[in-house]
Design a protein around this motif. Structure first.
Motif, short mmCIF file in Angstrom:
data_model
loop_
_atom_site.label_atom_id
_atom_site.label_comp_id
_atom_site.label_asym_id
_atom_site.label_seq_id
_atom_site.Cartn_x
_atom_site.Cartn_y
_atom_site.Cartn_z
N LEU A 52 7.64 -9.16 1.18
CA LEU A 52 8.49 -9.41 2.33
C LEU A 52 9.73 -8.54 2.30
N LYS A 53 10.32 -8.37 1.13
CA LYS A 53 11.55 -7.59 0.99
C LYS A 53 11.35 -6.13 1.38
N VAL A 54 10.18 -5.56 1.06
CA VAL A 54 9.95 -4.13 1.34
C VAL A 54 9.24 -3.90 2.68
N GLY A 55 8.81 -4.98 3.33
CA GLY A 55 8.17 -4.83 4.63
C GLY A 55 6.66 -4.67 4.58
N PHE A 56 6.06 -4.95 3.42
CA PHE A 56 4.61 -4.87 3.33
C PHE A 56 3.96 -6.04 4.08
N VAL A 58 5.02 -9.74 6.61
CA VAL A 58 6.02 -10.48 7.38
C VAL A 58 5.50 -11.91 7.54
N TYR A 65 1.61 -15.66 6.73
CA TYR A 65 1.80 -14.26 6.37
C TYR A 65 0.83 -13.34 7.10
N GLY A 68 2.82 -6.23 7.38
CA GLY A 68 4.06 -5.85 8.04
C GLY A 68 4.12 -4.38 8.42
N PRO A 69 5.30 -3.90 8.85
CA PRO A 69 5.46 -2.53 9.35
C PRO A 69 5.19 -1.46 8.30
N LEU A 70 5.50 -1.74 7.04
CA LEU A 70 5.25 -0.73 6.01
C LEU A 70 3.75 -0.49 5.86
N GLN A 73 2.74 1.77 8.71
CA GLN A 73 3.18 3.15 8.51
C GLN A 73 2.29 3.90 7.53
#
Length: 266
Positions: A52-56, A58, A65, A68-70, A73
């Motif tokens: 969650l902290k690094v955006g893997f 959300v 869960y 996420g955006p990472l 990308q």
């Protein structure tokens, strides 16, 4: 023998959670995610906090869960770098060795299915086939594969031109002239088996299978063809040529981001 390389176990465990998320379309509750990944909830939670902290990953409004955006990308960056032929090359080399048959890779070109790579077994097949050869849509396994999986509007006009060009002028051609209904039946057969087949066409004594390679958007990008003399070629739909050929094509598809159904994966 090469020694096993030492890895970081926590990275491997965390990856199991990401893979489990990737396999599910809908967001997942922590308990369901842990069960799917085979990791106890208490052990899975700290990994998800870091992700969650690094955006893997959300969380939605209910605390479930999802990727996420990472993750997006990195996935897009990989897709931009993918070269289907490059991904296929090492696998078709192994396929030629395993089946002891000639293997051709074809793409859809301006003039139809076009051979872009050939891999010969120890005993090469002496036929007039080389890089750049355009395959008949109606009379070759490669052509029928593309005709079966590409949108009809893409192939209809080219199919008519192909039939007019390859029609035996005196009735003594190597291939019997096919009707529209016969061609459609062959395309249905191809979709049913997930692979196309020709027996003694267009070259007498040479049999062939062709399997599809799909990309991340489920579009056909390559045809992988195995061909050889009928005396040594197993032409059974589930034989020692068709099975490894389909497995090879599926693995290339996976490397291009294709997600098979349970039936296709099985």
């Amino acid at each position: 023998m090469e020694k096993p390389r030492r890895g970081i176990q926590s990275v491997e465990i965390g990856t199991q959670l990401l893979v489990a998320l990737g396999r599910h379309v809908a967001p997942m509750a922590l308990r369901d995610l842990g069960k799917s990944a085979g990791i106890p909830v208490g052990k899975a939670h700290p990994y998800l906090v870091s992700f969650l902290k690094v955006g893997f990953v959300v969380q939605d409004g209910t605390g479930r869960y999802e990727l996420g955006p990472l993750a997006l990308q990195l996935g897009l960056a990989k897709l931009q770098r993918l070269d289907p032929i490059k991904e296929a090359s090492p696998l078709i080399e192994a396929l030629a060795s395993e089946t002891e048959q000639s293997i051709a890779v074809a793409v859809w070109g301006n003039f139809g299915p076009t051979v872009v790579r050939l891999e010969e077994p120890i005993h090469p097949l002496h036929v007039n086939l080389r890089t750049g050869t355009v395959m008949s849509l109606a009379y070759t396994a490669t052509g029928r594969l593309f005709a079966a999986y590409l949108p009809p509007k893409v192939v209809e006009k080219m199919m008519l031109e192909d039939l007019a060009r390859t029609r035996p002028a005196d009735g003594r051609g190597a291939s019997e002239e096919l009707s529209k209904s016969q061609i459609e039946a062959l395309l249905v057969e191809t979709r049913l088996h997930g692979v196309s087949r020709t027996l003694g066409q267009p070259i007498p004594g040479i049999d062939a299978f062709c399997a599809p390679v799909f990309d991340s958007t489920n579009n056909l990008v390559l045809g992988i063809t195995a061909m050889g003399p009928e005396a040594t070629f197993d032409s059974d739909w589930n034989g020692r040529v068709a099975v490894p050929l389909k497995a090879c094509a599926l693995e290339i598809s996976r490397r291009l981001g294709f997600v098979p159904t349970e039936e296709e994966a099985g």
